[in-house]
Scaffold this active site. Structure first.
Site, PDB file in Angstrom:
ATOM      1  N   ASP A   1     -50.745 -42.806   8.059  1.00  0.00           N
ATOM      2  CA  ASP A   1     -52.194 -42.817   7.811  1.00  0.00           C
ATOM      3  C   ASP A   1     -52.737 -44.243   7.729  1.00  0.00           C
ATOM      4  O   ASP A   1     -52.257 -45.047   6.941  1.00  0.00           O
ATOM      5  CB  ASP A   1     -52.511 -42.097   6.494  1.00  0.00           C
ATOM      6  CG  ASP A   1     -52.294 -40.604   6.609  1.00  0.00           C
ATOM      7  OD1 ASP A   1     -51.149 -40.207   6.868  1.00  0.00           O
ATOM      8  OD2 ASP A   1     -53.267 -39.849   6.453  1.00  0.00           O
TER       9      ASP A   1
ATOM     10  N   ASP B   1     -46.019 -47.025   9.120  1.00  0.00           N
ATOM     11  CA  ASP B   1     -46.753 -46.165   8.203  1.00  0.00           C
ATOM     12  C   ASP B   1     -47.598 -45.234   9.093  1.00  0.00           C
ATOM     13  O   ASP B   1     -47.883 -45.581  10.244  1.00  0.00           O
ATOM     14  CB  ASP B   1     -47.646 -47.073   7.341  1.00  0.00           C
ATOM     15  CG  ASP B   1     -48.745 -46.324   6.657  1.00  0.00           C
ATOM     16  OD1 ASP B   1     -48.427 -45.469   5.827  1.00  0.00           O
ATOM     17  OD2 ASP B   1     -49.924 -46.581   6.963  1.00  0.00           O
TER      18      ASP B   1
HETATM   19  P1  IMP Z   1     -49.230 -43.044   4.591  1.00  0.00           P
HETATM   20  O1  IMP Z   1     -50.349 -44.032   4.692  1.00  0.00           O
HETATM   21  O2  IMP Z   1     -48.738 -42.595   5.938  1.00  0.00           O
HETATM   22  O3  IMP Z   1     -48.121 -43.485   3.691  1.00  0.00           O
HETATM   23  O4  IMP Z   1     -49.854 -41.685   3.975  1.00  0.00           O
HETATM   24  C1  IMP Z   1     -50.557 -41.688   2.761  1.00  0.00           C
HETATM   25  C2  IMP Z   1     -51.450 -40.487   2.707  1.00  0.00           C
HETATM   26  O5  IMP Z   1     -50.700 -39.283   2.937  1.00  0.00           O
HETATM   27  C3  IMP Z   1     -52.076 -40.270   1.366  1.00  0.00           C
HETATM   28  O6  IMP Z   1     -53.217 -41.080   1.172  1.00  0.00           O
HETATM   29  C4  IMP Z   1     -52.419 -38.778   1.407  1.00  0.00           C
HETATM   30  O7  IMP Z   1     -53.699 -38.589   1.980  1.00  0.00           O
HETATM   31  C5  IMP Z   1     -51.382 -38.173   2.367  1.00  0.00           C
HETATM   32  N1  IMP Z   1     -50.388 -37.313   1.699  1.00  0.00           N
HETATM   33  C6  IMP Z   1     -50.128 -36.033   2.038  1.00  0.00           C
HETATM   34  N2  IMP Z   1     -49.146 -35.538   1.261  1.00  0.00           N
HETATM   35  C7  IMP Z   1     -48.778 -36.516   0.406  1.00  0.00           C
HETATM   36  C8  IMP Z   1     -47.797 -36.576  -0.633  1.00  0.00           C
HETATM   37  O8  IMP Z   1     -47.056 -35.637  -0.923  1.00  0.00           O
HETATM   38  N3  IMP Z   1     -47.709 -37.768  -1.288  1.00  0.00           N
HETATM   39  C9  IMP Z   1     -48.484 -38.833  -0.980  1.00  0.00           C
HETATM   40  N4  IMP Z   1     -49.409 -38.796  -0.007  1.00  0.00           N
HETATM   41  C10 IMP Z   1     -49.565 -37.643   0.686  1.00  0.00           C
HETATM   42 MG    MG Z   2     -51.260 -46.011   5.238  1.00  0.00          MG
END
Ligand code: IMP
Ligand code: MG
Length: 516
Positions: free
Chosen positions: A248, A246
């Site tokens: 973020d 993952d």
């Molecule tokens: P992950 O933790 O890498 O899956 O990223 C999740 C985060 O990506 C969300 O909390 C958003 O801040 C950011 N994000 C940016 N664009 C999108 C989108 O199109 N869908 C969902 N999350 C997004």
């Molecule tokens: Mg995440």
């Protein structure tokens, strides 16, 4: 303390462990005569639990509670939308809320500018630390049916007994996942794609953190999560062919990106060089804009270029964006990102999704997110994309508010296409599809099996977008990028050990052949 791994590698556990946010070891509480120690309580509980309970059945009675129990009063203002009526406020509550609105505003002011006014909580509330204490209310980020069950077992079992039983039950469950004892005890349980040597993992962790020596405090959620992660790493390392991360909260802090000096860059390159496919599986989706994905991974791609990595290595790196909607690969020469054409990797199921159904789902999701924000008096801006919709607070808020909005959307949205409604920590998004579908497509594209795959993520609760990956492969649950770094280092050590063992075996076989 040096931990001897077979072969010639000596791993210093203490050096590996430094990046952990070491769990606090509170000093024993001052006890009244009526208080009983953790050990005494365990002893007492043990005596009162029947033999059947010792074998697992007794624990079955302690089923996990649903995360939310509605305790609101019965008299309600009925809203026109029946779905929302269930969550509506009574008239008295609304009046009380209005009356306290001005007070609330000043509370936020106080929380954000603690030095300005100490009147609400007196002088003690003046520090920023106090403001953080008020913001951080609970343990919503720490919810898991299996780990909660293991925690409850400590009321009647020692740590080692818990691990011994769990290891046995996991093995049983792997043989018969629908009818196993563990499935009866934890009905929400999914699959295990590898065995888990929990006893060994526990002993390894205990050597450093001394859980078994504690008198009053049983292992907490994070400690059990660490033990399960360690067992998973040892189980996955030997056959690992694909590791997905993952982005973020796992590789970098929420909303940030890879810096040039990010330690994870070296780990990812090491994994690629060990013949392992690496992919970032993220909710973030930027349709048709490869440069936006490049922007977030600039540090990593820059290192690919600086090190002049051969295409053979960088071909093993992919990005799955928008949960499952966009697949990108690295261009062989200049190490940029390009979209893999849909027809090369999308599953039949994904190809059947109708654009009308997707937009209908997103319209419904947007309405629910806005209603949730309105109900909780949260000012938000809306972000709508071709495959997702999200709300981003523009006034200060807390995790619990976002959690409530995410779960409302998750439970109320009805659609003809799969979706993922999740709490991103600083926002709430509803995406078309989910990470399980993303992993399924990626694994088929690369020809890799579930037991050869490991996903590392930070959100495995009901409102988290990493939970879905559990259907497809083994997982590591991390709390932040520091923990990701720690566990990946442990994994790399295991991989190095496995390859040494394989080399040794090969040499021995050759020697035997020569002797013959
Ligand atoms: P992950 O933790 O890498 O899956 O990223 C999740 C985060 O990506 C969300 O909390 C958003 O801040 C950011 N994000 C940016 N664009 C999108 C989108 O199109 N869908 C969902 N999350 C997004
Ligand atoms: Mg995440």
């Amino acid at each position: 303390m040096a931990m001897q791994l077979s072969g010639s590698i000596n791993v210093k556990m203490s050096t590996l462990l430094t990046p952990f946010s070491v769990p606090a070891h509170p000093s024993p509480p001052i006890m009244s005569v009526r208080d009983r120690s953790y050990r005494q309580r365990r002893q007492h509980n043990r005596q009162s639990v029947s033999t059947a309970a010792q074998q697992g059945e007794g624990l079955q009675q302690q089923q996990p509670q649903p995360p939310f129990i509605n305790t609101r009063p019965k008299s309600r203002t009925i809203l026109t939308d029946p779905a929302l009526a269930e969550m509506s406020l009574s008239e008295e509550e609304i009046e009380a809320d209005m009356a306290s609105a001005a007070k609330t505003a000043s509370l936020w002011e106080l929380l954000n500018n603690p030095e300005q006014d100490g009147t609400i909580f007196g002088n003690r509330a003046r520090s920023a630390t106090d403001a953080n204490v008020l913001r951080r209310k609970g343990h919503l980020k720490e919810q898991d049916f299996l780990i909660d069950f293991m925690r409850r077992m400590h009321e009647t079992h020692s740590c080692l007994e818990v691990m011994t039983k769990m290891e046995k039950w996991v093995n049983e469950h792997r043989k018969d996942p629908l009818r196993s004892r563990l499935k009866r005890l934890v009905p929400q349980l999914g699959q295990f794609f590898t065995p888990l040597h929990l006893v060994d993992a526990f002993l390894e962790y205990d050597e450093v953190f001394k859980l078994s020596r504690r008198k009053f405090i049983p292992p907490n959620f994070a400690e059990l999560r660490h033990v399960v992660n360690i067992a998973q790493i040892h189980a996955s390392a030997k056959n690992l062919r694909l590791i997905t991360f993952d982005a973020d909260g796992t590789l970098y802090a929420d909303g940030c990106h890879f810096e040039q000096d990010n330690a994870m860059i070296a780990h990812i390159i090491n994994l690629l060089q060990c013949d392992i496919h690496v992919a970032i599986v993220t909710a973030a989706g930027y349709p048709g804009e490869a440069h936006k994905f490049e922007g977030r991974l600039a540090g990593l791609l820059g290192s690919f270029r600086k090190l002049n990595l051969p295409a053979e290595v960088t071909d093993r790196f992919h990005v799955m964006g928008g949960e499952c909607n966009y697949l990108l690969r690295v261009t062989p020469e200049d190490k940029r990102l390009e979209f893999v054409p849909d027809e090369e990797w999308k599953t039949e199921e994904m190809c059947r999704w109708h654009e009308d159904d997707i937009q209908y789902m997103l319209d419904g999701a947007e309405m629910l997110l806005m209603k949730g924000a309105k109900r909780l008096e949260l000012e938000v801006s809306v972000m709508r994309k071709p495959r997702s919709v999200g709300i981003i607070p523009i006034s200060p808020t807390i995790y619990e508010v976002l959690e409530d909005i995410a779960l409302s959307a998750q439970t109320q949205l009805v659609a003809n296409v799969p979706f993922c409604a999740f709490n991103g920590g600083n926002d709430v998004f509803v995406d078309c599809g989910n990470k399980s579908l993303g992993l399924q497509a990626l694994m088929t594209f690369l020809g890799i099996q579930p037991h050869e795959t490991l996903h590392v993520g930070d959100r495995f609760t009901l409102s988290g977008n990493d939970s879905a990956t559990r259907d497809m492969c083994s997982v590591l649950w991390v709390a932040d990028p520091n923990e990701t770094g720690f566990f990946v280092r442990l994994l790399l050590k295991d991989i190095a050990r496995s390859s040494l063992e394989a080399q040794h075996e090969q040499t021995m076989r050759r020697k035997l052949l020569l002797d013959v």
